[in-house]
Design a protein around this motif. Structure first.
Motif, PDB file in Angstrom:
ATOM      1  N   ASN A   1       0.822  -1.208   0.000  1.00  0.00           N
ATOM      2  CA  ASN A   1       0.000   0.000   0.000  1.00  0.00           C
ATOM      3  C   ASN A   1       0.850   1.251   0.000  1.00  0.00           C
ATOM      4  O   ASN A   1       0.593   2.205  -0.738  1.00  0.00           O
ATOM      5  N   GLY A   2       1.862   1.224   0.861  1.00  0.00           N
ATOM      6  CA  GLY A   2       2.721   2.388   0.987  1.00  0.00           C
ATOM      7  C   GLY A   2       3.422   2.676  -0.334  1.00  0.00           C
ATOM      8  O   GLY A   2       3.450   3.816  -0.825  1.00  0.00           O
TER       9      GLY A   2
ATOM     10  N   SER B   1      -6.273  -5.057   0.466  1.00  0.00           N
ATOM     11  CA  SER B   1      -6.273  -3.655   0.093  1.00  0.00           C
ATOM     12  C   SER B   1      -7.493  -3.337  -0.753  1.00  0.00           C
ATOM     13  O   SER B   1      -8.149  -4.218  -1.299  1.00  0.00           O
ATOM     14  N   GLY B   2      -7.760  -2.058  -0.836  1.00  0.00           N
ATOM     15  CA  GLY B   2      -9.035  -1.543  -1.312  1.00  0.00           C
ATOM     16  C   GLY B   2      -9.553  -2.064  -2.634  1.00  0.00           C
ATOM     17  O   GLY B   2      -8.855  -2.686  -3.419  1.00  0.00           O
TER      18      GLY B   2
ATOM     19  N   GLU C   1     -11.080  -2.047  -6.424  1.00  0.00           N
ATOM     20  CA  GLU C   1     -10.720  -1.343  -7.649  1.00  0.00           C
ATOM     21  C   GLU C   1     -11.906  -0.559  -8.199  1.00  0.00           C
ATOM     22  O   GLU C   1     -11.747   0.314  -9.040  1.00  0.00           O
ATOM     23  N   SER C   2     -13.089  -0.946  -7.694  1.00  0.00           N
ATOM     24  CA  SER C   2     -14.299  -0.402  -8.303  1.00  0.00           C
ATOM     25  C   SER C   2     -14.558   1.035  -7.882  1.00  0.00           C
ATOM     26  O   SER C   2     -14.545   1.357  -6.699  1.00  0.00           O
ATOM     27  N   ASP C   3     -14.784   1.893  -8.858  1.00  0.00           N
ATOM     28  CA  ASP C   3     -15.063   3.290  -8.539  1.00  0.00           C
ATOM     29  C   ASP C   3     -16.374   3.423  -7.799  1.00  0.00           C
ATOM     30  O   ASP C   3     -16.513   4.234  -6.893  1.00  0.00           O
ATOM     31  N   PHE C   4     -17.329   2.595  -8.224  1.00  0.00           N
ATOM     32  CA  PHE C   4     -18.633   2.621  -7.576  1.00  0.00           C
ATOM     33  C   PHE C   4     -18.469   2.328  -6.085  1.00  0.00           C
ATOM     34  O   PHE C   4     -18.973   3.039  -5.219  1.00  0.00           O
ATOM     35  N   TYR C   5     -17.714   1.263  -5.812  1.00  0.00           N
ATOM     36  CA  TYR C   5     -17.519   0.876  -4.425  1.00  0.00           C
ATOM     37  C   TYR C   5     -16.838   1.988  -3.632  1.00  0.00           C
ATOM     38  O   TYR C   5     -17.248   2.323  -2.531  1.00  0.00           O
ATOM     39  N   ASN C   6     -15.809   2.540  -4.222  1.00  0.00           N
ATOM     40  CA  ASN C   6     -15.064   3.571  -3.503  1.00  0.00           C
ATOM     41  C   ASN C   6     -15.874   4.841  -3.298  1.00  0.00           C
ATOM     42  O   ASN C   6     -15.673   5.561  -2.321  1.00  0.00           O
TER      43      ASN C   6
ATOM     44  N   LEU D   1     -16.969   1.643   5.739  1.00  0.00           N
ATOM     45  CA  LEU D   1     -15.634   1.736   6.335  1.00  0.00           C
ATOM     46  C   LEU D   1     -14.559   1.282   5.348  1.00  0.00           C
ATOM     47  O   LEU D   1     -13.542   1.956   5.164  1.00  0.00           O
ATOM     48  N   THR D   2     -14.797   0.131   4.717  1.00  0.00           N
ATOM     49  CA  THR D   2     -13.764  -0.381   3.817  1.00  0.00           C
ATOM     50  C   THR D   2     -13.623   0.487   2.581  1.00  0.00           C
ATOM     51  O   THR D   2     -12.543   0.609   2.013  1.00  0.00           O
ATOM     52  N   SER D   3     -14.729   1.104   2.207  1.00  0.00           N
ATOM     53  CA  SER D   3     -14.649   2.000   1.056  1.00  0.00           C
ATOM     54  C   SER D   3     -13.925   3.293   1.438  1.00  0.00           C
ATOM     55  O   SER D   3     -13.094   3.813   0.692  1.00  0.00           O
TER      56      SER D   3
END
Ligand SMILES: Nc1ncnc2c1ncn2[C@@H]1O[C@H](COP(=O)(O)OP(=O)(O)OP(=O)(O)O)[C@@H](O)[C@H]1O
Ligand SMILES: Nc1ncnc2c1ncn2[C@@H]1O[C@H](COP(=O)(O)OP(=O)(O)OP(=O)(O)O)[C@@H](O)[C@H]1O
Ligand SMILES: [Mg+2]
Ligand SMILES: [Mg+2]
Lengths: 501, 332, 317, 311
Positions: free
Chosen positions: B269-270, C145-146, C148-153, C230-232
Motif C-alpha cells: 500500500n505504501g 487492500s481496497g 478497484e471499483s469506482d462505484f464501491y469507492n 468503512l472499507t470504502s
C-alpha cells in the motif's frame, strides 16, 4: 410501659405523589391489642399510609406517636426497632434465596468469628413455618413456592420479628379457605398475646370475622372508625364507595346456550395435572375451584398454549385443534387473563392504549403501520365502557390502581374478539366497587354469547359467578357441581378429600 | 527434508535481495547464512518457541511468515503462541515454554519491559532468547542473546530527514499521526523525528494518536486539516494509518503536492501511494527478513556460535526516485 | 406550565446536550462551525451511526450485541475479497447477506436458549470471538487492500454536489427507514413491548422469538452496511478493523437515551447520541487533546450525561 | 446412581472442568506435570483474584467493567510512588487508589442511580486515561529489586501469587456464606426493593460491592505489576470481560442474587486450562479464539436453556 390507651397514633398525615394527593390529613388511633380493620377502594391510600408508617416512603407532614412517644420513622429498620412490622401487599421476598433466609433477611443471627448460625436459622424457620402451617423445607428457594406459599412465608417473617404491631396489607388476597383459617388462628393467637394488628382487606367477611373495629378510607381521607358491632356489610360498602350497593354479586339475566364451543379431553401435563376433561358451552360461565396450588392455573395455561401439554386433545367447535403458543390460542379466539397482572398481564411502563391493542395489533395496522389515532380511539372506547379511571389513554398503566389495571387487561382481551375468555383470579386485590363492575361485565359478556372460564380462590365469588363448577384437587378433576350443589361444603369436600366423588 | 527444495524457490527472492536491501548487514548476513547451511543438519529436530505480541495484527503476521518459512527450511519445530497483546499472558506463555524445555525462544514482545522477568527466567533455565521485530528494554538486554529489528528512533530520524529535504528551507507546519499511545514504537518514532528536525523551520503543531488504526487515522487527519488548513506535512507512524491519512487528504481536497506525507513500513500500500504521488516517501521495514533472521540467529546461538547483539534493519527510503526499481518481493 | 417545561427538557435532554456541545465547540474551537468541518463530523459518524442504529434495535428489545464489531470486520473482508471476483454490487449484496446471516446466528442461539439480557451479552461475546476467528482464518490474518471499483469507492468517499457525502446519504436513508420501522410499524411496537415485558408480550400472542431474531438480523445488516462504508472510506479491510466499535455503539445509544434495560428509546434518539459522540471527538481533536485526555473527557461526559438523564427522569416521573 | 446424577446435574461446570483436565492429561504429556499445573494456577491467579471482587459485584446484581483500568492504575501507582515513599507505602497507596475508584463507582451507582454497566464503562475511560497520563503511556519498570519477587517467587514450590489467590478465595467464601454482610449482598442482588424494605442499607452495600471489586482489582494490579516487574496503562485491557466471562461460566448469574466464589473459580480455571492446553497442543491462535467463543456460547447457552426449563 406507657398507660396510654392507644399504642399507635397517626395525626394529620399528608403525602403527595407527583400528580396525586394520596393522603389528606389522615388521623388514625389504634388501641393496644386490638385488631383494626382498614378498608377502602383501590387507590384509597391504605397501602400508602402503611408505607409511611413503616418508613418505606417519607411523609410530607404529620405526626406519628408510638406508645406515647412521638417518633420520626426514618427507615424500615427503624420501624422494626420500634416494634412495627408489615406484611406487604406486593410480595417482599427474594426468590433466589431460601425460605429461612427470607424470614431472617437482614438480621440473620450470628456469633463471633463462626459467623451466621445456620443451624439455628433453619430450626427457627422450621418452627415458624409449622406455626403458619406450611410444610416445606426451609432451605428450599422461595421462588419454587406457589403464591400462597409465599404469602405464608411473608406471614412467618412478620411473626419472627416479635413486633408489638403487625400490619397486614391484604394477606388473604392469594389464600384459599384452608390457609385462611390458619391465618385467622394466628391472628387470634397474636391478639391473645396482646399484639396489635392492622388488617387491610377487600374481603368484608374476613373483616367481620377478625376485627374489633373498622376504619374506612376513601380518596386519601379517613371517613370514620367504628366498632365492628355497629356495622353491617352494607354500611361499610356505602361508606367505602360513597353510595349504597344492594348486592355483592349481580344476578345474571341471560342463560347458557347449548352449543359446545370448547371441549377438552384427557388433558395431561406430566407431574402437574392429569385426565382433565370438560366442555364449555356458548354463553356459559364455568367456574374452577380448588385450593391454591391445586393446578388450576397450569390447566388453563396449557389450554392457552403457554405451557406444553403431554397428552389429551382440545376440541373447538367440534374440530380438534392443536395449540402450541399463545399466538395460536388467540387466533382460535381464546383469551387468558392471567392471575398475575403485573408481570404477565400488562406492560406496566407502557400506555393504556398500547396495552389495549397489544394482543390484536393487526386490527389497527394498515400495511404494517400502526394507526395511532385509531388505536387511541379504540382505547378510549374501552376506557369508557369499562369505566376505567384514568386521566387519558396515554397514561402509563404503571400509575393506575389495581382495579383499573385489571380493566385494561380485560380491554386487551375483549379487543381480540375472543369467544372463549379464561379469567384466572380476575378480581384479586380489587375493591368492592370495581369488583361489582367486573362481575357485571362478565355477565354481559356471557349474555352476549361468550364462553367464560372463571378461576377464583374466593369461594363465594366462584359459586355466585359460575353456572357450573369444577373442583380440582392435586391436578385431578374431582367433581362437577351445578345449581344448588354449588355450596362451600361441597367444594371443600371435593377439594380436600383425597378420594372424592 | 523433502520440503527443503520446495521451500527454496519461494524463499529465493528474499535471499538474493537481502544483501542488496541491507548492505550494512552483510557481515552479519554471511554467518547467518553459514548457520543456515551448517545448521540444516544440526538445526533439524530443534524445538523453538515463538511468542508473538498479537497475531491478528497484519504486520506481526508478516513477521510470522518469515519465521515459518525459515523454520521449514531448517527443519526446526515451532511452537507458536499468541500473546493477544496482553503482557501478562505472554509472560505465562514464556514460562510455559520454559517448562516445556524448548531449545530457544524468539520473542516478539507486547512491550519491552513487562516480559523481562519471564526472559530472565528463561535465561536462568539456559534457554536463549532472541528478540524479534521489537526490542527488549535496555535493563533486560543482558538476558537476551540478540535483537533483530529496526531502530525506531532511526526510523523517526529518517522520516524527519526526508521531511526536511522535502519541505526545504521554507519549512512549515507538520503534524504527527502516531501509533498507539504508550507503545515504544510510537514514542521512539516521534522522538527520532523531532530530534531530526530540531532547529529547522519545521514546526510540529500537533501530535495525535490513531492507535495504528486506519479509520481513526482518517478521522483524525480530517480534523487536523480542519484546524490547520495550511499544514505542510504529516509524519505517519505506519503505512496502515497512512492509507487513512491519504483518504482524508483526498476527501478534504488536498493532493500530494499541497501536503507532504512521510510514512513507514514498506507495505505494498505504501509503495503504491508513493508511486501515485499521494505521499512523498515511506521507508521499508523488512518484516519477512526480520522473521527469517530471528530464526537464523537463534539457531546459531543454540549451537553455541557467537552472535551480534543487534541485527539492525537498514532503513530503505522509498520515494519517487526508487520506488519503481525496488524489488517488490521485499514489500509486504 | 412548569411541569410542561420540565417535560420538554426531559424529552429533549439528549438534544439539549448536543446543542450544548456544539455551542462550546463553536465558541472555543477554531474552524469548528464551518460547513466543511460539520460535513466532516457527520461523515465521520456514518460508520458508528449505522452500527448504533443496529445496536439500538437489539437494546430496545432488551438484549445486547457485543458481536457487531467482529461482524463488521468479517463482512468488510467479504465485501473486499468478493469484489475482486464479481461486480461491486454483487459483492455488496453478499456482504450484506453475510451480515444478516451472522445476526441470524446470534438471534437463533438467543431465542433457542431463551437467554435473558445478561446471557445475551455473554453469548454475543462468544460469537464476537467466533466471528473474529473466522475473519482471521478467512484471510490468514492479512489485510486486504481496497477495491478497484469506482462505484464501491464512491460509497465511502464520494459526494453529491459539494457538501453531501455519499456515506452520509446512505446513513440517513437507512436511519430514516429503520426509524420508520421502529416507531411507526407494528413490528416496532412489538419490539418495544418485548423490551418492557417479554412474558406479557408472549402471552399476548407476540412472536417474541421471531421479533428478537429480526432485531439481531437488523443489527448484523447494519454492521455489514457499516463495513462497506468503512472499507470504502479507508480503502481496504483489516482483520481487526471493527475492534471496540460495539462499546462505542452502546455508549452512543445510551447517550441518546436508549435504556439498557429495554423498551425505552428510539432510533431518532440514537441518531442524536451518535452525533454527540462525533462532535465530542471532533472538538477534542480540534482542541488538540491527547488521546489520554480524550479518554478522560469522554468518560466524564458519558457519566455526566447519564446522571443528568437519571436526575431528569426523577424530576418528571 | 441417582445421587451421582444429581451431583453431575448440580455441579455441571466442575464435572466439565474435571473431564477437561483428564482429557488434556491424556492428550498432552506435559499437561499433568507439576511445573505445568503450577503454570496453570499462576495463569489463573490474577484473574482469580479479580474474580473474588467481581463475584461480589455480580451477586449484588452489578457489573464492574472498570476493573481493567483499576488494575492498570494501581499497578502504576505501586511502581511510580516507590521512589518517593518506599515500596510498602507505595503499595498501600495503590490499594487506596483502587478503593477510591471503587468509591467513585459506588457513589455513581448507589447515589446517582445510574446503571453500573454505563458507570463502569465511563469510569474505565477516565481511569485508563489517568493511567496513560501518569505513565505518559510508557511501560514503567520497577527499580526496586524486592518488588518483583512478590509476583515471581515461590515458597515450597508454590508461587506467592497462588497462595494469595487461595487466601482471597477463602476469605471471600467466608464473607459470602457466613456473614450478614455477604448474605445482604445476595439479598440486594436478588431483589433491591425487598432489601430496602427489609432495612438493609442498600446504598452502603452497593458502594461496598464496587469498593471490594476495585480492591481486588487493585491487588491484582499490584501483583501483576510485580509479576512483570513493570506496570503499564494497557495492562488489564482484556481483564473485565475475561473475569466476567469466567465468573459467569462458573454459574454466577448476571441477574444477581445467586452464585458463589467456588463456582467463579471453576469458571476461571476452565479458561486457564483450555488456554494452556491449546497452547501445549500447538493449536494456532486463530482457532483458539474460535474455540473459546464456541465454548462460551455452548456453556452460557446451556445454562440459559436450563434456567428457562426450570421456570
Ligand atoms: N409511588 C407512587 N407514585 C405515584 N403515585 C402513587 C404511588 N404509590 C401510590 N400512588 C397513588 O396513591 C394512591 C393510593 O395508593 P395505595 O396503593 O395506597 O392504595 P390502596 O388503598 O392500597 O389500594 P389497593 O386496595 O388497590 O391496594 C393511588 O392513587 C395510587 O395511584
Ligand atoms: N406449597 C407448595 N410448594 C411447592 N410447590 C407448590 C406448592 N403449591 C403449589 N405448588 C406447585 O404449583 C403447582 C400448581 O400451582 P398453581 O399456582 O398452578 O395452582 P392454582 O390452583 O392455580 O393455584 P393459585 O390459586 O395459586 O392460582 C402444583 O402442581 C405444585 O407443583
Ligand atoms: Mg394497597
Ligand atoms: Mg392460579
Amino acid at each position: 410501659m406507657s398507660t396510654d390507651e392507644y399504642i399507635l397514633k397517626l395525626d394529620h398525615i399528608e403525602k403527595s405523589f407527583p400528580g396525586v394527593k394520596a393522603l389528606k390529613d389522615i388521623s388514625l388511633h389504634v388501641k393496644r391489642g386490638e385488631v383494626r380493620g382498614l378498608v377502602g377502594e383501590n387507590g384509597a391510600g391504605k397501602s400508602t399510609m402503611m408505607k409511611v408508617l413503616t418508613g418505606i416512603i417519607p411523609m410530607d407532614s404529620g405526626q406519628i406517636t408510638i406508645d406515647g412517644q412521638a417518633v420520626t420513622i426514618t427507615s424500615p429498620l427503624h420501624a422494626q426497632s420500634l416494634g412495627l412490622s408489615i406484611i406487604f401487599q406486593e410480595f417482599n421476598l427474594v426468590n433466589s434465596l431460601s425460605i429461612a433466609e427470607n424470614i431472617y433477611v437482614g438480621r440473620l443471627p450470628k456469633k463471633g468469628i463462626r459467623g451466621i448460625q445456620w443451624k439455628k436459622v433453619h430450626e427457627d424457620a422450621k418452627a415458624l413455618l409449622k406455626r403458619v402451617g406450611l410444610d416445606v423445607d426451609p432451605s428450599a428457594r422461595v421462588g419454587s413456592l406457589s403464591v400462597a406459599g409465599k404469602q405464608m412465608v411473608e406471614i412467618a417473617k412478620a411473626l419472627s420479628q416479635n413486633s408489638k404491631i403487625i400490619i397486614m396489607d391484604e394477606p388473604s388476597a392469594t389464600l384459599t379457605d384452608k390457609e385462611l383459617e390458619h391465618l385467622f388462628g394466628i391472628i387470634d393467637d397474636l391478639k391473645k398475646q396482646g399484639v396489635t394488628v392492622i388488617y387491610i382487606s377487600h374481603r368484608l367477611d374476613e373483616i367481620f370475622r377478625l376485627c374489633d373495629s373498622v376504619t374506612v378510607i376513601r380518596d386519601g381521607e379517613v371517613i370514620d372508625t367504628n366498632p365492628i358491632e355497629s356495622l353491617t356489610k352494607e354500611t361499610i360498602i356505602s361508606k367505602m364507595v360513597g353510595r349504597s350497593m344492594d348486592q355483592e354479586y349481580p344476578v345474571r339475566a341471560g342463560t347458557c346456550g347449548d352449543e359446545v364451543i370448547l371441549e377438552v379431553r384427557d388433558l395431561c401435563r406430566k407431574g402437574v395435572f392429569e385426565h382433565i376433561s370438560f366442555s364449555l358451552h356458548k354463553g356459559e360461565r364455568l367456574g374452577i375451584a380448588g385450593l391454591v396450588g391445586a393446578g388450576r392455573t397450569e390447566i388453563v395455561r396449557a389450554i392457552f398454549g403457554a405451557d406444553k401439554l403431554t397428552g389429551g386433545e382440545i376440541i373447538l367447535h367440534g374440530k380438534p385443534v392443536t395449540i402450541h403458543s399463545p399466538k395460536e390460542a388467540i387466533s382460535h379466539k381464546i383469551a387468558l387473563v392471567t392471575e398475575d397482572r403485573k408481570t404477565q398481564g400488562l406492560v406496566l411502563e407502557s400506555s393504556i392504549s398500547e396495552n389495549t391493542t397489544l394482543a390484536a395489533l393487526k386490527k389497527i395496522c394498515r400495511a404494517g403501520f400502526v394507526n395511532r389515532r385509531e388505536e387511541n380511539s379504540v382505547a378510549a372506547q374501552y376506557v369508557d365502557t369499562l369505566k376505567t379511571k384514568t386521566p387519558g389513554t396515554k397514561a402509563l398503566v404503571l400509575n393506575l390502581s389495581g382495579g383499573n389495571q385489571q380493566k385494561v387487561v380485560l380491554a386487551k382481551w375483549l379487543y381480540t374478539d375472543a369467544e372463549v375468555l379464561i379469567l384466572d383470579e380476575p378480581t384479586r386485590g380489587i375493591d368492592v366497587g370495581a369488583k361489582y363492575e367486573i362481575y357485571q361485565l362478565i355477565n354481559q359478556l356471557a349474555d352476549s354469547g361468550k364462553a367464560i372460564i372463571i378461576i377464583s380462590s374466593e369461594m363465594p365469588e366462584v359459586i355466585s359467578m359460575s353456572d357450573r363448577l369444577l373442583v380440582i384437587h392435586d391436578g385431578k378433576c374431582k367433581g362437577e357441581l351445578t345449581g344448588d350443589q354449588k355450596t362451600g361444603e361441597n367444594i371443600m369436600k371435593y377439594a380436600i378429600l383425597e378420594e372424592g366423588a | 527434508k523433502e520440503e527443503a527444495p520446495a521451500a527454496a524457490p519461494s524463499a529465493e527472492p528474499a535471499e538474493t535481495a537481502a544483501p542488496e536491501a541491507t548492505p550494512d548487514a552483510a557481515p552479519t548476513e554471511s554467518p547467518a547464512a553459514n548457520a543456515a547451511q551448517t545448521g540444516t543438519a544440526g538445526a533439524s529436530g530443534l524445538k523453538i518457541g515463538v511468542c508473538y505480541c498479537m497475531l491478528s495484527a497484519p504486520a506481526v503476521k508478516v513477521f510470522a511468515q518469515g519465521i515459518q518459512e525459515k523454520a521449514k527450511e531448517l527443519g526446526v519445530e515451532l511452537i507458536e503462541l499468541d500473546g493477544g497483546f496482553d503482557a501478562s499472558k505472554q509472560t505465562d506463555q514464556i514460562n510455559s515454554l520454559v517448562s516445556q524445555k524448548v531449545d530457544g525462544i524468539v520473542l516478539n514482545p507486547v512491550d519491552g519491559t513487562s516480559i523481562i522477568p519471564a526472559v530472565k527466567a528463561a535465561k536462568e533455565a539456559g534457554i536463549p532468547v532472541v528478540m524479534g521485530a521489537m526490542d527488549i528494554d535496555e535493563s533486560g538486554r543482558e538476558y537476551v542473546v540478540s535483537f533483530v529489528g529496526a531502530d525506531d528512533k532511526d526510523v523517526g530520524a529518517a522520516a524527519g530527514k526526508k521531511m526536511l529535504e522535502t519541505l526545504g528551507e521554507k519549512g512549515g507546519k507538520v503534524a504527527i499521526v502516531e501509533g498507539t499511545a504508550g507503545t515504544s514504537a510510537a514514542t521512539l518514532r516521534t522522538e527520532g523525528f523531532e530530534e531530526a528536525i530540531k532547529g529547522s523551520s519545521i514546526e510540529v503543531v500537533t501530535k495525535l494518536s490513531a492507535d495504528f488504526d486506519k479509520a481513526k487515522a482518517m478521522s483524525i487527519t480530517e480534523d487536523i486539516l480542519t484546524k490547520y488548513p495550511d499544514l505542510s506535512g504529516i509524519w505517519v507512524h505506519d503505512d496502515t494509518m497512512c492509507v487513512g491519512v491519504a483518504q482524508a487528504m483526498k476527501s478534504m481536497g488536498y493532493t500530494g503536492e499541497d501536503l507532504k506525507v512521510v510514512s513507514y513500513n514498506g507495505s505494498k500500500n505504501g509503495a503504491d501511494m508513493v508511486k501515485s504521488g499521494e505521499i512523498v516517501a515511506t521507508s521499508v521495514q523488512p518484516l519477512v527478513d526480520e522473521g527469517r533472521t530471528s530464526i537464523e540467529v537463534l539457531v546459531k546461538a543454540i549451537s553455541g556460535e557467537t552472535v551480534e547483539t543487534w541485527y539492525k534493519d537498514k532503513i530503505d527510503m522509498l520515494d519517487a526516485s526508487n520506488v519503481d526499481s525496488y524489488d517488490p518481493a521485499l514489500l509486504w | 406550565m412548569k411541569t410542561n417545561v420540565k417535560k420538554i427538557i426531559y424529552r429533549y435532554s439528549s438534544l439539549i446536550l448536543l446543542f450544548f456541545f456544539i455551542l462550546i465547540a463553536s465558541i472555543f474551537a477554531e474552524n469548528f462551525f464551518t460547513v466543511r468541518n460539520l460535513t466532516n463530523v457527520v461523515r465521520q459518524s456514518c460508520v458508528l451511526g449505522l452500527l448504533t442504529v443496529g445496536m439500538s434495535f437489539v437494546l430496545i428489545c432488551g438484549h445486547m450485541d457485543l458481536s457487531i464489531g467482529s461482524i463488521m470486520t468479517f463482512t468488510g473482508l467479504i465485501a473486499i475479497s468478493f469484489g475482486t471476483r464479481m461486480p461491486a454490487g454483487a459483492a455488496i449484496v453478499c456482504a450484506l447477506l453475510v451480515g444478516i446471516l451472522c445476526g441470524a446466528v446470534n438471534g437463533l442461539i438467543i431465542t433457542l436458549t431463551h437467554a435473558n439480557s445478561g446471557e445475551s451479552l455473554m453469548i454475543t461475546f462468544g460469537t464476537q470471538l467466533l466471528f473474529s476467528a473466522v475473519s482471521l482464518l478467512y484471510t490468514g490474518g492479512f489485510s486486504l487492500s481496497g477495491s478497484e471499483s469506482d462505484f464501491y469507492n464512491a460509497l465511502g468517499t464520494g459526494s453529491i454536489g459539494k457538501w453531501l457525502p455519499v456515506p452520509v446519504l446512505i446513513y440517513i436513508v437507512f436511519a430514516v427507514l429503520l426509524w420508520v420501522l421502529e416507531s411507526k410499524t407494528s413490528f416496532g411496537r412489538q419490539m418495544h413491548m418485548i423490551g418492557f415485558n417479554p412474558v406479557c408480550s408472549h402471552l399476548s400472542g407476540v412472536r417474541t422469538g421471531l421479533v428478537k431474531m429480526v432485531c439481531y438480523c437488523i443489527s448484523g445488516f447494519c454492521a455489514a452496511a457499516g463495513a462497506i462504508i468503512l472499507t470504502s472510506r479507508t480503502l481496504g479491510a483489516t482483520p481487526t478493523a471493527g475492534v471496540g466499535y460495539e462499546m462505542d455503539a452502546i455508549v452512543a445509544a445510551v447517550l441518546g437515551g436508549i435504556s439498557l434495560s429495554g423498551g425505552l428509546g428510539s432510533i431518532a434518539k440514537a441518531f442524536v447520541g451518535v452525533i454527540t459522540l462525533s462532535v465530542l471527538s471532533n472538538a477534542m481533536n480540534l482542541f488538540g487533546f491527547q488521546s489520554f485526555d480524550q479518554s478522560i473527557v469522554k468518560g466524564c461526559v458519558l457519566i455526566a450525561a447519564i446522571a443528568f438523564d437519571v436526575w431528569n427522569r426523577k424530576q418528571t416521573v | 446412581m441417582t445421587k451421582v446424577k444429581k451431583i453431575i446435574a448440580e455441579q455441571k461446570t466442575l464435572v466439565f472442568l474435571l473431564l477437561l483436565v483428564i482429557l488434556m492429561g491424556i492428550i498432552s504429556p506435559f499437561f499433568l506435570t507439576g511445573d505445568n499445573i503450577v503454570n496453570v494456577l499462576v495463569q489463573s491467579s490474577i484473574y482469580g483474584i479479580m474474580a473474588c471482587g467481581m463475584t461480589f459485584a455480580i451477586i449484588g446484581g452489578d457489573f464492574d467493567l472498570s476493573v481493567g483500568s483499576t488494575m492498570a492504575l494501581s499497578g502504576l501507582v505501586a511502581i511510580l510512588c516507590e521512589p518517593y515513599v518506599g515500596q510498602v507505602p507505595a503499595m498501600l497507596l495503590a490499594l487506596l487508589t483502587a478503593v477510591a475508584v471503587g468509591l467513585v463507582n459506588g457513589f455513581l451507582v448507589a447515589k446517582c442511580g445510574i446503571s453500573s454497566f454505563i458507570v463502569t464503562i465511563g469510569t474505565s475511560y477516565i481511569f485508563k486515561g489517568i493511567a496513560l497520563k501518569i505513565s505518559s503511556g510508557d511501560p514503567i519498570a520497577s527499580s526496586n529489586p524486592w518488588f518483583g519477587r512478590l509476583g515471581n517467587d515461590k515458597i515450597l514450590g508454590i508461587p506467592y501469587l497462588v497462595i494469595i489467590m487461595v487466601l482471597l478465595v477463602l476469605i471471600t467464601h467466608y464473607v459470602l456464606t457466613a456473614t450478614r454482610f455477604g448474605r445482604n449482598i445476595y439479598t440486594i442482588g436478588g431483589n433491591m426493593e425487598v432489601a430496602h424494605n427489609s432495612g438493609i442499607r442498600t446504598a452502603f452495600y452497593k458502594t461496598s460491592i464496587f469498593v471490594l471489586s476495585a480492591f481486588t482489582a487493585g491487588t491484582a494490579g499490584i501483583l501483576n505489576a510485580s509479576k512483570l516487574n513493570t506496570a503499564s496503562a494497557v495492562q488489564g485491557d482484556n481483564a473485565a470481560l475475561s473475569v466476567i466471562t469466567g465468573v459467569v461460566i462458573g454459574g454466577t448469574s448476571l441477574i444477581g442474587g445467586v452464585g458463589s466464589i467456588g463456582k467463579s473459580m471453576i469458571g476461571i480455571l476452565i479458561f486457564s486450562v483450555i488456554t494452556n492446553a491449546l497452547d501445549l497442543m500447538g493449536v494456532f491462535s486463530y482457532y483458539q479464539t474460535g474455540i473459546r467463543g464456541l465454548m462460551l456460547i455452548v456453556i452460557i447457552g446451556m445454562e440459559a436453556y436450563a434456567r428457562y426449563r426450570e421456570s
